[in-house]
Design a protein around this motif. Structure first.
Motif, PDB file in Angstrom:
ATOM      1  N   SER A  42       0.796  -1.231   0.000  1.00  0.00           N
ATOM      2  CA  SER A  42       0.000   0.000   0.000  1.00  0.00           C
ATOM      3  C   SER A  42       0.826   1.277   0.000  1.00  0.00           C
ATOM      4  CB  SER A  42      -0.946  -0.011   1.207  1.00  0.00           C
ATOM      5  OG  SER A  42      -1.815  -1.127   1.149  1.00  0.00           O
ATOM      6  N   ASN A  43       2.100   1.173  -0.318  1.00  0.00           N
ATOM      7  CA  ASN A  43       2.983   2.348  -0.415  1.00  0.00           C
ATOM      8  C   ASN A  43       3.013   3.166   0.869  1.00  0.00           C
ATOM      9  OD1 ASN A  43       3.090   1.401  -3.032  1.00  0.00           O
ATOM     10  ND2 ASN A  43       1.730   2.971  -3.856  1.00  0.00           N
ATOM     11  N   GLU A  44       2.957   2.465   2.000  1.00  0.00           N
ATOM     12  CA  GLU A  44       3.013   3.127   3.306  1.00  0.00           C
ATOM     13  C   GLU A  44       4.469   3.381   3.696  1.00  0.00           C
ATOM     14  OE1 GLU A  44      -0.911   0.742   4.971  1.00  0.00           O
ATOM     15  OE2 GLU A  44       1.029  -0.237   4.650  1.00  0.00           O
ATOM     16  N   ASN A  45       4.657   4.270   4.652  1.00  0.00           N
ATOM     17  CA  ASN A  45       6.006   4.560   5.141  1.00  0.00           C
ATOM     18  C   ASN A  45       6.391   3.487   6.168  1.00  0.00           C
ATOM     19  OD1 ASN A  45       8.359   5.558   6.336  1.00  0.00           O
ATOM     20  ND2 ASN A  45       7.684   7.676   6.177  1.00  0.00           N
ATOM     21  N   PRO A  46       7.387   2.649   5.875  1.00  0.00           N
ATOM     22  CA  PRO A  46       7.734   1.562   6.800  1.00  0.00           C
ATOM     23  C   PRO A  46       8.378   2.058   8.084  1.00  0.00           C
ATOM     24  CG  PRO A  46       9.356   1.678   5.058  1.00  0.00           C
ATOM     25  CD  PRO A  46       8.265   2.659   4.693  1.00  0.00           C
ATOM     26  N   TYR A  47       8.721   3.352   8.145  1.00  0.00           N
ATOM     27  CA  TYR A  47       9.384   3.902   9.330  1.00  0.00           C
ATOM     28  C   TYR A  47       8.412   4.693  10.208  1.00  0.00           C
ATOM     29  CZ  TYR A  47      13.191   2.560   6.326  1.00  0.00           C
ATOM     30  OH  TYR A  47      14.014   1.835   5.505  1.00  0.00           O
ATOM     31  N   GLY A  48       7.123   4.545   9.943  1.00  0.00           N
ATOM     32  CA  GLY A  48       6.122   5.194  10.793  1.00  0.00           C
ATOM     33  C   GLY A  48       6.061   6.686  10.564  1.00  0.00           C
ATOM     34  N   CYS A  49       5.843   7.425  11.644  1.00  0.00           N
ATOM     35  CA  CYS A  49       5.763   8.881  11.559  1.00  0.00           C
ATOM     36  C   CYS A  49       6.758   9.510  12.532  1.00  0.00           C
ATOM     37  CB  CYS A  49       4.340   9.367  11.860  1.00  0.00           C
ATOM     38  SG  CYS A  49       3.782   9.053  13.553  1.00  0.00           S
ATOM     39  N   SER A  50       6.890  10.818  12.451  1.00  0.00           N
ATOM     40  CA  SER A  50       7.799  11.562  13.319  1.00  0.00           C
ATOM     41  C   SER A  50       7.390  11.432  14.788  1.00  0.00           C
ATOM     42  CB  SER A  50       7.785  13.035  12.907  1.00  0.00           C
ATOM     43  OG  SER A  50       8.285  13.865  13.928  1.00  0.00           O
ATOM     44  N   ASP A  51       8.365  11.387  15.664  1.00  0.00           N
ATOM     45  CA  ASP A  51       8.070  11.393  17.101  1.00  0.00           C
ATOM     46  C   ASP A  51       7.305  12.657  17.495  1.00  0.00           C
ATOM     47  OD1 ASP A  51       9.295   8.960  17.482  1.00  0.00           O
ATOM     48  OD2 ASP A  51      11.210   9.806  18.146  1.00  0.00           O
ATOM     49  N   LEU A  52       7.602  13.754  16.830  1.00  0.00           N
ATOM     50  CA  LEU A  52       6.883  15.002  17.117  1.00  0.00           C
ATOM     51  C   LEU A  52       5.398  14.856  16.786  1.00  0.00           C
ATOM     52  CD1 LEU A  52       9.291  17.831  15.856  1.00  0.00           C
ATOM     53  CD2 LEU A  52       9.076  16.846  18.145  1.00  0.00           C
ATOM     54  N   ALA A  53       5.098  14.139  15.711  1.00  0.00           N
ATOM     55  CA  ALA A  53       3.702  13.904  15.348  1.00  0.00           C
ATOM     56  C   ALA A  53       3.007  13.038  16.391  1.00  0.00           C
ATOM     57  CB  ALA A  53       3.626  13.250  13.971  1.00  0.00           C
ATOM     58  N   THR A  54       3.696  12.008  16.855  1.00  0.00           N
ATOM     59  CA  THR A  54       3.129  11.135  17.892  1.00  0.00           C
ATOM     60  C   THR A  54       2.826  11.924  19.161  1.00  0.00           C
ATOM     61  OG1 THR A  54       4.359   9.243  17.015  1.00  0.00           O
ATOM     62  CG2 THR A  54       3.525   9.055  19.266  1.00  0.00           C
ATOM     63  N   GLN A  55       3.767  12.746  19.573  1.00  0.00           N
ATOM     64  CA  GLN A  55       3.561  13.557  20.783  1.00  0.00           C
ATOM     65  C   GLN A  55       2.400  14.533  20.614  1.00  0.00           C
ATOM     66  OE1 GLN A  55       7.464  15.310  21.299  1.00  0.00           O
ATOM     67  NE2 GLN A  55       8.429  13.284  21.364  1.00  0.00           N
ATOM     68  N   ALA A  56       2.279  15.104  19.419  1.00  0.00           N
ATOM     69  CA  ALA A  56       1.191  16.042  19.154  1.00  0.00           C
ATOM     70  C   ALA A  56      -0.164  15.340  19.230  1.00  0.00           C
ATOM     71  CB  ALA A  56       1.370  16.684  17.784  1.00  0.00           C
ATOM     72  N   MET A  57      -0.235  14.116  18.729  1.00  0.00           N
ATOM     73  CA  MET A  57      -1.487  13.361  18.795  1.00  0.00           C
ATOM     74  C   MET A  57      -1.861  13.051  20.242  1.00  0.00           C
ATOM     75  SD  MET A  57      -1.450  10.672  15.604  1.00  0.00           S
ATOM     76  CE  MET A  57       0.309  10.308  15.476  1.00  0.00           C
ATOM     77  N   ILE A  58      -0.870  12.672  21.029  1.00  0.00           N
ATOM     78  CA  ILE A  58      -1.129  12.354  22.449  1.00  0.00           C
ATOM     79  C   ILE A  58      -1.682  13.582  23.168  1.00  0.00           C
ATOM     80  CG2 ILE A  58      -0.020  11.758  24.636  1.00  0.00           C
ATOM     81  CD1 ILE A  58       1.916   9.985  22.967  1.00  0.00           C
ATOM     82  N   ARG A  59      -1.090  14.741  22.906  1.00  0.00           N
ATOM     83  CA  ARG A  59      -1.587  15.977  23.533  1.00  0.00           C
ATOM     84  C   ARG A  59      -3.013  16.285  23.086  1.00  0.00           C
ATOM     85  NH1 ARG A  59       3.700  17.791  22.221  1.00  0.00           N
ATOM     86  NH2 ARG A  59       2.880  18.903  20.393  1.00  0.00           N
ATOM     87  N   GLU A  60      -3.305  15.994  21.840  1.00  0.00           N
ATOM     88  CA  GLU A  60      -4.610  16.373  21.278  1.00  0.00           C
ATOM     89  C   GLU A  60      -5.734  15.437  21.718  1.00  0.00           C
ATOM     90  OE1 GLU A  60      -6.391  19.471  19.116  1.00  0.00           O
ATOM     91  OE2 GLU A  60      -4.288  19.161  19.682  1.00  0.00           O
ATOM     92  N   VAL A  61      -5.386  14.248  22.189  1.00  0.00           N
ATOM     93  CA  VAL A  61      -6.407  13.279  22.627  1.00  0.00           C
ATOM     94  C   VAL A  61      -7.312  13.881  23.709  1.00  0.00           C
ATOM     95  CG1 VAL A  61      -6.729  11.124  23.915  1.00  0.00           C
ATOM     96  CG2 VAL A  61      -5.191  11.180  21.957  1.00  0.00           C
ATOM     97  N   GLY A  62      -6.751  14.735  24.536  1.00  0.00           N
ATOM     98  CA  GLY A  62      -7.543  15.359  25.594  1.00  0.00           C
ATOM     99  C   GLY A  62      -8.659  16.247  25.075  1.00  0.00           C
ATOM    100  N   LYS A  63      -8.632  16.572  23.787  1.00  0.00           N
ATOM    101  CA  LYS A  63      -9.674  17.411  23.188  1.00  0.00           C
ATOM    102  C   LYS A  63     -10.596  16.602  22.272  1.00  0.00           C
ATOM    103  CE  LYS A  63      -6.480  21.352  23.100  1.00  0.00           C
ATOM    104  NZ  LYS A  63      -5.762  22.328  22.223  1.00  0.00           N
ATOM    105  N   ALA A  64     -10.606  15.293  22.483  1.00  0.00           N
ATOM    106  CA  ALA A  64     -11.367  14.424  21.581  1.00  0.00           C
ATOM    107  C   ALA A  64     -12.869  14.717  21.589  1.00  0.00           C
ATOM    108  CB  ALA A  64     -11.127  12.955  21.945  1.00  0.00           C
ATOM    109  N   SER A  65     -13.382  15.323  22.641  1.00  0.00           N
ATOM    110  CA  SER A  65     -14.820  15.625  22.708  1.00  0.00           C
ATOM    111  C   SER A  65     -15.193  16.892  21.946  1.00  0.00           C
ATOM    112  CB  SER A  65     -15.245  15.780  24.170  1.00  0.00           C
ATOM    113  OG  SER A  65     -14.564  16.874  24.772  1.00  0.00           O
ATOM    114  N   LEU A  66     -14.194  17.599  21.439  1.00  0.00           N
ATOM    115  CA  LEU A  66     -14.440  18.869  20.744  1.00  0.00           C
ATOM    116  C   LEU A  66     -14.297  18.699  19.239  1.00  0.00           C
ATOM    117  CD1 LEU A  66     -12.314  21.226  23.037  1.00  0.00           C
ATOM    118  CD2 LEU A  66     -14.769  20.720  23.221  1.00  0.00           C
ATOM    119  N   TYR A  67     -15.202  19.327  18.497  1.00  0.00           N
ATOM    120  CA  TYR A  67     -15.065  19.305  17.042  1.00  0.00           C
ATOM    121  C   TYR A  67     -13.764  20.010  16.624  1.00  0.00           C
ATOM    122  CZ  TYR A  67     -19.929  17.831  16.410  1.00  0.00           C
ATOM    123  OH  TYR A  67     -21.105  17.124  16.431  1.00  0.00           O
TER     124      TYR A  67
END
Length: 368
Positions: A42-67
């Motif tokens: 599927s032409n995916e990136n075998p090395y995943g994503c940036s650690d900065l992106a992972t950290q940003a997602m973790i921070r954003e999870v706390g706002k999951a109830s907001l559009y």
């Protein structure tokens, strides 16, 4: 009790095929009882994503109830600064394939024609058909867009032209001067959509940089994505760069909250870690070179790819589907050319060093 269903669908979708994605790892594990799977489908990136992106997602999870914000303003501003264009020229989509859908929804009416290659990303054709448009397909020449023939197919009914560069599934690019000449010759009332989902992987110095052309060509649209080099395929986020008037037309027909909070945050963070993207591109080039050399030892040629995948010509009457099945038994998932337009090929994504070697060893085992 059996209830019959006799409500007809729209005639435009009666004969549409269903998009067949690459076989998921989990499905292969269940079916074959294998633990070590190399998914190169599927032409995916075998090395995943940036650690900065992972950290940003973790921070954003706390706002999951907001559009989320409907137009992803932080991401649009970041992209505008990176690309040197106004933020009014950018629209963010649920993957760049959503922007294809918004374009056909906005600009294709029943009977309108859209020109594209005969073997390319299939969602161009599907979305044109959904709107009642007519796909005009032009055969590739040695796996490359035949721009002269595409120009010759323009009629008074032509509304849109799609060029995938690098092309999926062949990985080929069109010559820079040829593409520039093509863009200059297309009448200004016809939209020229250049899909650059894989452009970060290109190493050919002659590749045409299209962003600077936007100032002169108001009918030019450039599509890019965070799914590939940035490794955010699961989050579905991409973008288009185009004249602000076209952006405003697409905003009218897009869903209000088409990209989610995690995707927007991860994309912004990814742009702050360009070293990750550069490293992925370098690893991809090394893997591409390795696979081309090893395939040549087995007597197999590939189209000259500038992407993160190779389309391998099997020759000798071999069928892509047969090799797909044989590789599956070895725990390697590729894409059969039968699904992509060239039955005597397979498309293999470039993986990690270990995955690439697993693929080559499986081929050696299958063909002795």
């Amino acid at each position: 009790m059996h209830i019959t269903h006799n409500i007809p669908t729209r005639k435009e979708i009666e004969h549409l095929g269903v998009y067949v994605p690459g076989k998921p790892i989990e499905e292969v594990k269940r079916e074959l009882g294998l633990e070590r799977i190399a998914k190169l489908a599927s032409n995916e990136n075998p090395y995943g994503c940036s650690d900065l992106a992972t950290q940003a997602m973790i921070r954003e999870v706390g706002k999951a109830s907001l559009y989320p914000e409907g137009t992803a303003p932080d991401l649009v501003e970041k992209l505008g600064a990176k690309l040197g264009v106004s933020k009014e020229s950018i629209i963010v989509g649920n993957g760049s394939d959503e922007i294809i859908r918004l374009l056909t929804r906005s600009y294709i009416s029943a009977g309108d024609e859209a020109i594209m290659a005969d073997v390319t990303f299939p969602r161009y054709e599907t979305n044109v058909q959904i709107e009642g448009g007519v796909p005009i397909t032009v055969p590739l020449t040695n796996g490359v867009h035949d721009l002269a023939s595409m120009l010759s197919r323009i009629t008074s009914a032509t509304k849109m032209i799609f060029i995938c560069n690098p092309n999926n599934p062949t990985g080929t690019i069109v010559a820079a001067q040829e593409l520039l000449s093509f863009i200059e010759q297309v009448p200004s009332h016809i939209l020229v959509v250049i899909d650059e989902a894989y452009y970060e992987y290109v190493t050919d110095k002659t590749y045409l940089h299209t962003i600077p052309l936007l100032a002169k060509h108001s009918n030019l649209i450039i599509l890019r994505t965070f799914s590939k080099i940035y490794g955010l395929a699961a989050l579905r986020i991409g973008y288009g760069v185009m004249h602000p008037t076209i952006v405003q037309a697409l905003i009218k027909v897009k869903e209000p909250f088409n990209t989610n909070r995690l995707a927007q945050a991860a994309a912004v963070a990814s742009l702050e870690d360009e070293s990750f993207a550069v490293q992925c591109a370098q690893r991809n080039e090394a893997g591409r070179t390795f696979l081309q050399a090893e395939l040549a030892k087995l007597g197999l040629a590939c189209y000259p790819s500038q992407a993160n995948f190779l389309m391998v010509k099997l020759g000798e009457g071999r069928q892509g589907h047969d090799l797909f099945q044989a590789l599956l038994a070895h725990g390697v998932i590729v894409r059969s050319g039968n699904l992509l337009g060239y039955a005597d090929t397979i498309r293999v994504s470039i993986g990690t060093e270990q995955e690439n070697e697993q693929f080559i060893h499986a081929l050696q085992d299958i063909w002795g």
